[in-house]
Design a protein around this motif. Structure first.
Motif, mmCIF file in Angstrom:
data_model
loop_
_atom_site.group_PDB
_atom_site.id
_atom_site.type_symbol
_atom_site.label_atom_id
_atom_site.label_comp_id
_atom_site.label_asym_id
_atom_site.label_seq_id
_atom_site.Cartn_x
_atom_site.Cartn_y
_atom_site.Cartn_z
ATOM 1 N N UNK A 1 0.835 -1.205 0.000
ATOM 2 C CA UNK A 1 0.000 0.000 0.000
ATOM 3 C C UNK A 1 0.871 1.258 0.000
ATOM 4 N N UNK A 2 0.339 2.325 -0.561
ATOM 5 C CA UNK A 2 1.072 3.587 -0.635
ATOM 6 C C UNK A 2 0.164 4.722 -0.194
ATOM 7 N N UNK A 3 0.746 5.898 0.011
ATOM 8 C CA UNK A 3 -0.042 7.070 0.398
ATOM 9 C C UNK A 3 0.712 8.323 -0.015
ATOM 10 N N UNK B 1 -6.712 6.509 6.511
ATOM 11 C CA UNK B 1 -7.587 7.227 5.570
ATOM 12 C C UNK B 1 -6.893 7.462 4.225
ATOM 13 N N UNK B 2 -5.586 7.640 4.269
ATOM 14 C CA UNK B 2 -4.839 7.998 3.059
ATOM 15 C C UNK B 2 -4.306 6.790 2.292
ATOM 16 N N UNK B 3 -4.513 5.592 2.819
ATOM 17 C CA UNK B 3 -3.923 4.389 2.221
ATOM 18 C C UNK B 3 -4.539 4.064 0.864
ATOM 19 N N UNK B 4 -3.675 3.792 -0.092
ATOM 20 C CA UNK B 4 -4.064 3.362 -1.443
ATOM 21 C C UNK B 4 -3.473 1.972 -1.653
ATOM 22 N N UNK B 5 -4.316 0.980 -1.913
ATOM 23 C CA UNK B 5 -3.834 -0.395 -2.012
ATOM 24 C C UNK B 5 -4.292 -1.041 -3.309
#
Length: 327
Positions: free
Chosen positions: A137-139, A281-285
């Motif tokens: 995951x990225x943010x 809240x900001x996690x992009x997976x």
């Protein structure tokens, strides 16, 4: 969708913004290095704006070709100096991702944000995708900065952070592995050069303290980013039973790692809970596909690791060392 010769370009998850930007090969026989010049133009145009690019569907045959790809951007690949987790060197400048057990997750973080020196660029190559889980995951670290409650942000900025590490003793990485030497004098010279206070304990093991930034300003874009690993180093990151077991074995000052405000005062658990909530809240997976290469600006984008099942192999390269003291 933009289309270039041999590949298309679009946000991978448009509902989440432009991170990561997906660069996808039109033909599975397209070698990643064969179109490097075109890809570098894309990186030059988009990395600083979008924070990261995912190269998918290209042919890339093994770790050595991955090393060549990462090195082609013009900066020597970095050794994993003053690392905080166990890794294995794969080839020069290329390492395994953190070798924690598969059931463990690794929270979002910017690489080496617990120090005053870090890589500006980082690449991940998915050689074997896990049967399930195992995402990276990225943010957007700019978004994290904006969302952290102002009172917390101001307190972190004014006080700074002090990371305390105790190496070895079977509880954490040995200092010999972290500093790539068994010479205490070399360790002391490295610490002196990097503003790290080091102390040899009676048992021969090493304790270090370093006061570092809580936020940072990107040297090129000028963007402010949340840039620390307080939520990861703090003892509250451990499961309660692990935390209790460790404190039964060692005093707090001898914990493998912990973090305080820069003046040595404790960071409140509730503050760290609020920070973790923002990171969530900001996690992009997204799931890895075998052959994927993810390139991130390490200041603009944080990364993590999800638990997984089955074999998984993701290797990492870093480049363009930067010092907070140079800002």
């Amino acid at each position: 969708m933009a289309v270039a010769e041999g590949f298309s370009v679009r946000p991978l998850l448009p509902q989440r913004g432009r991170l990561p930007l997906l660069v996808e090969a039109s033909d599975a026989d397209t070698d990643l290095l064969a179109v490097f010049d075109e890809l570098k133009e894309l990186v030059d145009e988009h990395l600083l704006r979008d924070g990261g690019l995912l190269f998918r569907g290209f042919r890339l045959d093994g770790a050595e070709r991955f090393r060549e790809f990462a090195a082609s951007f013009g900066h020597p690949l970095l050794n994993y100096e003053f690392g905080s987790t166990p890794r294995t060197n794969v080839t020069q400048g290329v390492y395994t991702s953190t070798e924690y057990p598969a059931h463990q997750s690794i929270p979002l973080h910017n690489e080496q944000a617990y120090s005053r020196d870090w890589p500006m660029k980082i690449w991940f190559y998915s050689m074997i995708a896990a049967r399930s889980g195992g995402e990276t995951p990225i943010a957007d670290s700019r978004e994290v900065y904006r969302r952290i409650p102002v009172a917390i942000r101001e307190r972190f900025v004014s006080k700074g952070l002090m990371y305390v590490r105790n190496f070895g003793n079977g509880l954490d990485v040995a200092w010999e592995d972290v500093f790539n030497t068994d010479d205490q004098a070399e360790v002391e010279a490295y610490c002196q050069a990097h503003g790290i206070i080091c102390e040899w304990k009676d048992d021969g093991e090493l304790r270090t303290r370093q006061t570092c930034q809580a936020v940072a300003q990107h040297p090129v874009t000028g963007d402010m980013v949340w840039f620390n690993q307080a939520h990861l180093f703090h003892i509250s990151n451990l499961q309660p039973e692990v935390r209790e077991s460790l404190l039964d074995i060692v005093d707090e000052e001898d914990l493998p790692r912990n973090v305080y405000y820069g003046d040595g005062s404790p960071i409140e658990d509730e503050v760290l809970s609020q920070i973790r909530a923002v990171l969530d809240e900001c996690t992009i997976s997204f799931p890895w596909q075998e052959g994927d290469v993810l390139m991130l600006d390490n200041m603009l984008s944080a990364h993590a690791r999800s638990p997984f099942e089955g074999p998984r192999k993701v290797i990492v390269a870093m480049a363009e060392g930067h010092s907070q003291d140079a800002l």
